[in-house]
Design a protein around this motif. Structure first.
Motif, short mmCIF file in Angstrom:
data_model
loop_
_atom_site.label_atom_id
_atom_site.label_comp_id
_atom_site.label_asym_id
_atom_site.label_seq_id
_atom_site.Cartn_x
_atom_site.Cartn_y
_atom_site.Cartn_z
N GLU A 25 30.19 50.23 44.51
CA GLU A 25 31.29 50.10 43.56
C GLU A 25 30.84 50.25 42.11
OE1 GLU A 25 33.32 46.38 44.57
OE2 GLU A 25 34.91 47.64 45.44
N ARG A 26 29.61 49.84 41.81
CA ARG A 26 29.20 49.83 40.40
C ARG A 26 29.16 51.23 39.79
NH1 ARG A 26 23.15 47.78 41.86
NH2 ARG A 26 22.22 49.79 42.44
N ASP A 66 20.74 43.74 42.90
CA ASP A 66 21.37 43.20 41.69
C ASP A 66 20.59 43.49 40.42
OD1 ASP A 66 19.23 41.47 42.06
OD2 ASP A 66 20.46 39.68 42.36
N SER A 110 27.82 38.45 54.26
CA SER A 110 28.47 37.75 53.16
C SER A 110 27.58 36.69 52.53
CB SER A 110 29.78 37.11 53.65
OG SER A 110 29.53 36.26 54.78
N ASP A 288 28.39 43.70 48.21
CA ASP A 288 27.80 43.12 47.02
C ASP A 288 26.30 43.43 46.98
OD1 ASP A 288 30.18 41.96 46.16
OD2 ASP A 288 29.83 40.15 47.37
#
Length: 292
Positions: A25-26, A66, A110, A288
């Motif tokens: 998504e980034r 991240d 998750s 994520d």
């Protein structure tokens, strides 16, 4: 009756063994690999641009991290991949006792764990195991070894893991507790003789399981109870894995492979190894970034 869908080629890649598609998504792009080239790719659907990086060895997957880079499964180890420089940094050896193995497929759950499998690169010996990695800690699971692991796919609530035995043509569902321990499995799916071999698998936001079929000319979605809900037809035989992304999470992308096709089959399947797309009813689960 399952819904029937037709996939269309969206990007000419010509991959020998396209794999590991993941929507990031980034940067609003699809990342994937060609294991046998070996290469890492980034496809921008807005512009149609395809960027590529050479990998140091057979690379099964990349998952965003991240720190702006990626966690990558490279042959027998985990690496950090930096697309800004193209560099791969070794993080951890995975299976030094089985040098004939390589890492094959992966998923993030998750809780931030990365679950991944290994396989015999010769595709014969049952030396493939499933592991998980979390913040530098590597754990081998108790899932019995097989020649070719695929997936694993993780339910959106993180409580079920779907482990694919490609040559055994079955998928088992394992309960997962909060600490990542696996319970007693149940058979989720057995694959018929004419459907090809189950390859990469993912879960959507309703817990449905999408599976690519190598040699099956199709991808299929199964509800959590194992019932078939969707079948996607392709003009190529080897569909390796599906990713769900785009602005609404409902654009599917599929990697494919030319591996194993003889000269006649290659001529009959000129789109083999390309990236394909189709639309789905149920959106995917955003991935994520992991913490390295």
């Amino acid at each position: 009756m399952p819904r029937e869908i037709q996939a269309t080629s969206i990007c000419a890649v010509g991959a020998t063994l396209g794999e590991g598609p993941i929507w990031v998504e980034r940067d609003a792009a699809l990342w994937f690999v060609d294991i046998k080239a070996p290469s890492v790719y980034r496809f921008d659907p807005e512009t149609g641009t395809l960027d590529s990086w050479d990998a140091p060895d057979q690379t099964g997957w990349v998952i965003p991290a991240d720190d702006g880079g990626f966690l990558a499964g490279v042959r027998g180890a985990l690496h950090r991949f930096d697309p800004a420089t193209g560099a791969f940094e070794h993080l951890a050896a995975v299976h030094p006792e089985t040098p004939g193995n390589r890492l094959n497929d992966a998923a993030r759950d998750s809780a931030g764990r990365v679950w991944f499998g290994t396989m015999d690169n010769a595709e014969s010996d049952e030396t493939g195991h499933v592991y998980h990695w979390h913040r530098g800690a590597l754990t081998k699971t108790d899932i019995p070894p097989v020649a070719i692991t695929n997936g694993p796919a993780i339910a959106p609530d993180g409580r079920t893991l779907y482990a694919v035995d490609t040559l055994g043509k079955r998928i088992d569902a394992y309960p997962v507790d909060a600490d990542g321990r696996l319970g007693t499995p149940r058979v989720f799916l057995t694959v018929g003789p004419d459907d090809g071999h189950p390859d990469g698998a993912i879960c959507d936001s309703e817990g449905g399981v999408w599976v690519g079929f190598f040699g099956g000319w199709a991808a299929r979605r199964y509800a959590a109870d194992g019932s078939l809900t969707d079948i996607v037809r392709f003009p190529v035989a080897n569909i390796t894995k599906i990713a769900l992304g785009g602005p609404d999470g409902r654009t599917a992308y599929a990697t494919t492979a030319a591996k194993g096709l003889d000269e006649d089959a290659r001529a009959a399947q000129p789109l083999a190894g390309n990236l394909f797309t189709f639309r789905v009813a149920i959106p995917g689960v955003p991935v994520d970034p992991v913490t390295l």
